[in-house]
Design an enzyme around this catalytic site. Structure first.
Site, PDB file in Angstrom:
ATOM      1  N   SER A 278      -3.598  -4.131   3.025  1.00  0.00           N
ATOM      2  CA  SER A 278      -3.102  -3.236   4.080  1.00  0.00           C
ATOM      3  C   SER A 278      -3.853  -1.899   4.068  1.00  0.00           C
ATOM      4  CB  SER A 278      -1.592  -3.003   3.927  1.00  0.00           C
ATOM      5  OG  SER A 278      -0.883  -4.202   4.063  1.00  0.00           O
TER       6      SER A 278
ATOM      7  N   SER B 251       0.829  -1.206   0.000  1.00  0.00           N
ATOM      8  CA  SER B 251       0.000   0.000   0.000  1.00  0.00           C
ATOM      9  C   SER B 251       0.860   1.253   0.000  1.00  0.00           C
ATOM     10  CB  SER B 251      -0.903   0.000   1.238  1.00  0.00           C
ATOM     11  OG  SER B 251      -0.121   0.095   2.421  1.00  0.00           O
TER      12      SER B 251
ATOM     13  N   ASP C 120       2.684  -7.898   8.813  1.00  0.00           N
ATOM     14  CA  ASP C 120       3.737  -7.816   9.827  1.00  0.00           C
ATOM     15  C   ASP C 120       3.437  -8.683  11.046  1.00  0.00           C
ATOM     16  OD1 ASP C 120       5.297  -6.178   8.310  1.00  0.00           O
ATOM     17  OD2 ASP C 120       4.734  -4.318   9.309  1.00  0.00           O
TER      18      ASP C 120
END
Length: 415
Positions: free
Chosen positions: A180, A153, A293
């Protein structure tokens, strides 16, 4: 330096560091603003230092937490982004808008990560054989941009900083499912604080031109991405509390709270702290499309949970500081965890303990190193990781905190 980590539960309170994603954005938005802005809670990781130093290279005065914005000049020297994808992707459109050309350098892995969306907009030329020195030329005009956000993104966020400064209205349309999305929302939220207006309609963004950034005094909230390691540590080990997190945060990785609850974790929020208690967790279905993440620490948790955990959109892990999907599969192999990888999905069958007594490569990736440290809690024997310094990228004092909570490790000669 390699370190040998001994199996030991960790317990105590963690004051979590400021959000890396918000810090990048606050620095850039403040640099685009007239007058003085301040940023309280800015944490000096390697990634944030890369953005800070790059902006200085572009003429911005940054002293401590104070930024004097709108003073751009550039002598066409190389802007070193180190290994920060955010720094590079955010500053490419900005430098093109103000100067028409820019020169970037950094670690080799940085330029192996996707830049394809910008390659369609600007002229790219590597001017060295190692492909770590990049010249970019071009111009930006208000128009309709059709972008693919499936790999990152950050291309969208990079354009969002600059498009409000152009003469006319611009539009960004997504030609694939938005990945994201929370990071795009974070960018818009930071821009709104600087009086920049962006309309989010269906599958597109409308950005009016001729806008003016106003100064703002930021207070950076704690980082849920970094806190995730301690949420997992408390769940698989001994009680841990975490302070400096905003219960009302819009960070995408706040999703860790929902995931832990669904897996049977025990997390309580009171007196502005999260209290995590050891729990017997169970496998669930987890979509990583918006939370890549969280992939590494959740894979460790899944490996210690009852039954099978199914991860979807795991290819989102491939385009990071390392190919985190391959890196984590190698770790699972050494930890003797059974898994199946098929298409864009990964299923993991949990176990009670890891054997340990293995040497692991971090692949130069901060999130792999931190995930391995947390995995050591439930190892029967010590493990060795090849480089603890990689955590400096986002969480420089991670191992100091780990030790302060009772973790035990020793530095050994580089393997």
């Amino acid at each position: 330096m390699s370190i040998k980590i001994y199996p030991k539960k960790i317990s105590g309170n963690v004051h979590i560091i400021g959000s890396k994603s918000e810090s990048h954005r606050a620095l850039i938005a403040s640099s685009l603003s007239e007058g003085k802005s301040t940023i309280e809670g800015l944490y000096s990781s390697k990634d944030i230092s890369a953005t800070r130093n790059a902006l200085k290279k572009l003429g911005i005065s940054i002293i401590g937490d104070s930024i004097i914005g709108d003073t751009f000049y550039y002598n066409k020297s190389y802007i070193d982004c180190d290994e920060s994808g955010s720094t590079l992707r955010f500053l490419i459109p900005l430098s093109i808008h103000f100067f028409g050309e820019a020169f970037f350098t950094g670690k080799k892995r940085l330029f192996e990560r996707p830049l394809d969306q910008y390659e369609e907009l600007f002229n790219f030329e590597f001017i060295d054989k190692s492909k770590t020195k990049l010249k970019i030329t071009g111009n930006l005009k208000s128009k309709k941009f059709v972008l693919d956000s499936s790999k990152s993104s950050q291309f969208i966020s990079g354009l969002l900083f600059v498009l409000p400064l152009l003469e006319g209205t611009s539009e960004i349309e997504f030609k694939s499912e938005i990945k994201s999305k929370s990071y795009i929302n974070t960018t818009i939220e930071v821009l709104n604080k600087h009086n920049i207006s962006i309309d989010y309609k269906d599958n597109r963004l409308i950005i009016p031109g001729r806008q003016v950034y106003e100064n703002f005094n930021h207070i950076i909230e704690g980082d849920f991405s970094q806190a995730a390691y301690f949420f997992v540590a408390g769940t698989i080990g001994s009680p841990i509390s975490i302070s400096n997190l905003n219960i009302k945060s819009k960070q995408g990785d706040k999703k860790i709270l929902e995931i832990l609850k669904e897996m049977g974790g025990n997390v309580i929020y009171k007196k502005k702290k999260f209290f995590i208690n050891p729990s017997k967790t169970r496998g669930i279905k987890i979509d990583l499309s918006d939370i890549p993440d969280l992939g590494p620490p959740l894979i460790i948790l899944a490996s210690l949970s009852e039954g099978t955990t199914s991860f979807y959109s795991v290819n989102r892990l491939k385009y990071k500081e390392s190919d985190r999907l391959i890196a984590m599969l190698k770790i699972l192999d050494k930890l003797k965890v059974k898994y199946k990888l098929y298409n864009n999905s990964l299923s993991i069958k949990g176990r009670e303990w890891f054997e340990g007594n293995e040497v692991f490569s971090t692949q130069g990736d901060h999130r792999i190193a931190m995930s391995l440290a947390i995995a050591s809690i439930r190892c029967k024997k010590p493990i060795i990781i090849d480089d603890e310094k990689v955590v400096r990228k986002s969480f420089p004092n991670f191992f100091e905190i780990f030790k302060g909570l009772g973790g035990k490790y020793e530095k050994i000669r580089k393997l």
